[in-house]
Enzyme design. Structure first.
Site, PDB file in Angstrom:
ATOM      1  N   HIS A  59       0.826  -1.222   0.000  1.00  0.00           N
ATOM      2  CA  HIS A  59       0.000   0.000   0.000  1.00  0.00           C
ATOM      3  C   HIS A  59       0.858   1.270   0.000  1.00  0.00           C
ATOM      4  O   HIS A  59       0.481   2.287   0.581  1.00  0.00           O
ATOM      5  CB  HIS A  59      -0.958   0.010   1.191  1.00  0.00           C
ATOM      6  N   ASN A 132     -10.178  -3.445   1.211  1.00  0.00           N
ATOM      7  CA  ASN A 132      -9.813  -3.324  -0.199  1.00  0.00           C
ATOM      8  C   ASN A 132     -11.047  -3.024  -1.038  1.00  0.00           C
ATOM      9  O   ASN A 132     -12.176  -3.075  -0.544  1.00  0.00           O
ATOM     10  CB  ASN A 132      -9.169  -4.622  -0.701  1.00  0.00           C
ATOM     11  N   TYR A 340       0.043  -4.895  11.181  1.00  0.00           N
ATOM     12  CA  TYR A 340      -0.163  -3.533  10.704  1.00  0.00           C
ATOM     13  C   TYR A 340       0.384  -2.491  11.676  1.00  0.00           C
ATOM     14  O   TYR A 340       1.094  -1.572  11.280  1.00  0.00           O
ATOM     15  CB  TYR A 340      -1.655  -3.296  10.432  1.00  0.00           C
TER      16      TYR A 340
END
Length: 501
Positions: A59, A132, A340
């Site tokens: 990303h 997404n 993350y």
């Protein structure tokens, strides 16, 4: 008379000191060497040397916009999350769209899933819904995430993305068939960011004040309609402006044509999770046959004043939830809960939540201290808990996570209901003839470059399992013998867990 622009503010050092000369370095005489005591020069160069932070591993190429979310009603029957507590309740948001695999600065129109990450600044803290534009994913277990990304990234030898590498990987991952069908369709090249849907991908939990659990999936539905591009159209758009998606989004907001999405929620009680022929916690599946209720609307209405400070430093994690929203037992999601936030701690620093775009609007009161760039407002001698000086315990029992019954033993094994191919076949059947043709051409363009005959045969057999016409057309397009494909389909797939359905 035209209004005069405001007088520019005097230039200062980083510490606020006025700069006397920003044009010339201090030297020993007019032609002499530069002096080390020229602190402004040293500071200016040192800051310039450090302007870049590590880009995201995935990303990396993205664009972000501010907005707001408005709840359509009171959903407290299902969740105690306060942002859903009343009709018309408004929550500030920040949304970042991105491509997944390609690096920062790469063309936005390249074939790739698009990240659709929404940060809600709620009164109970931040909630990050990190998803997404496609409703499923390639894998179902976080154990394989580093391998998947490595296979999709450029080769460590040639520095080129190589279908021989990623199809080698996917030939061992039959559950990827569904996502590959989405990705190689024209949905893999959206025309812009406004005219595509978004999905939380994973199952989550809504928990009400009584502790009742409802399993949910979150789906963003574009109010601008949907528009995709063919591979040729995407290439032409990229040649014209490789930042075309950013341009389109910024121009729409500048024209006050604010893009919006409705949030649809699919709900299921825990008792119904085993009533389907697939595992509802499997991220490679959509929840077919489950109604969707529209619970609110997201509108994007303001671009950041500084791209780096906001969009590039924006940090998301699916572990950022508020009371009333919890992660499910989805194996892929469980790994993302760690990965993350840990990425952001490495990329930006331990205090990444002090950066304004990440800072919650809710008051923060914790015992974390020190670390680089700590801008917290913690004061006093007691940086621990509990303490008699603060009245003992300071935690809040009403915000505890829901309880779940555990059954079985600790183990490492795949899920039982794989159903790797059926939904991919259903998706193929849902496409119009032109979309099917584009899908075959797009897929064959990469799969046809694979040199290993066994990898190519295995991949074609997966698509044949999904749909015979799908596999037949692909076999012809990449020069694989159809009889060999059928023979491959009849072979047991115990090593990969590839069911016939």
């Amino acid at each position: 008379m035209a209004q005069q622009p405001p007088a520019p503010k005097p230039l200062t050092e980083d510490g606020g000191q006025p700069v006397g000369n920003n044009q010339n370095s201090r030297t020993a005489g007019p032609g002499g060497p530069v002096l080390l005591d020229n602190f402004h020069l040293i500071q200016k160069l040192a800051r310039f040397d450090r302007e870049r932070i590590p880009e995201r591993v995935v990303h990396a190429r993205g664009v972000g916009v501010h907005g707001e979310f408005v709840s359509y009603g009171d959903w407290s029957t299902h969740t105690k999350a306060k942002l859903f507590a009343a009709k018309g309740k408004t929550t500030p948001t920040f949304v970042r769209f991105s491509t997944v695999i390609h690096p920062a600065g790469s063309p936005e129109q390249l074939r790739d899933p698009r990240g659709f990450a929404v940060k809600f600044y709620t009164e109970e803290g931040n909630w990050d819904l990190v998803g997404n534009n496609l409703p499923v994913f390639f894998i179902r277990d976080a154990m394989k995430f580093p391998d998947m990304v490595h296979s999709l990234k450029p080769s460590p030898v040639t520095n080129q993305q190589d279908p021989n590498r990623f199809f080698d990987f996917f030939s061992h991952v039959p559950e990827s068939t569904h996502m590959l069908t989405f990705l190689y369709s024209d949905q893999g090249t959206p025309a812009n960011l406004r005219q595509m849907d978004g999905f939380g991908v994973h199952a989550f939990k809504w928990v009400n004040a009584k502790g009742d659990v409802t399993y949910v999936k979150f789906n963003w539905r574009s109010q601008q309609g949907h528009k995709t591009m063919t591979a040729a159209e995407a290439a032409a758009a990229s040649a014209k402006n490789h930042s075309g998606h950013t341009e389109d989004l910024y121009e729409a907001i500048a024209a006050k044509d604010f893009p919006s999405w409705e949030l649809g929620v699919q709900m299921l009680p825990a008792a119904d999770l085993d009533k389907f022929d697939f595992d509802l916690l499997d991220a490679t599946k959509v929840w077919t046959g489950v109604d969707e209720v529209k619970v609110g609307k997201l509108t994007l209405n303001r671009v950041p004043e500084n791209f780096f400070q906001v969009t590039e430093q924006a940090a998301f994690s699916p572990g950022m939830v508020v009371p009333g929203i919890e992660p499910s037992e989805d194996k892929l999601l469980q790994g993302r809960l760690f990965s993350y936030a840990d990425t952001q701690r490495y990329r930006i620093g331990a205090n990444y939540l002090d950066v304004p775009v990440n800072r919650p609007l809710a008051q923060v009161a914790n015992n974390n201290q020190n670390g680089a760039l700590n801008q917290g407002v913690r004061a006093g001698d007691v940086n621990y808990e509990p303490s008699v000086t603060t009245g003992g315990r300071r935690d809040q029992p009403e915000s505890e996570a829901s309880k779940a019954t555990l059954v079985g033993t600790v183990t490492q094994q795949p899920i039982k209901k794989t159903l790797n191919f059926k939904q991919a076949g259903d998706l193929f059947e849902s496409f119009a003839d032109e979309q099917k043709t584009n899908l075959i051409a797009n897929l064959a363009g990469d799969l046809g470059r694979v040199k290993n005959a066994e990898v190519k045969l295995t991949m074609v057999s997966y698509f044949y399992r999904a749909n015979a016409d799908y596999g037949t057309r692909l076999a012809k397009a990449v020069g694989v013998n159809l009889d060999a494909v059928k023979e491959k389909v009849e072979q047991p797939q115990t090593n990969t867990g590839a069911s016939r359905k």
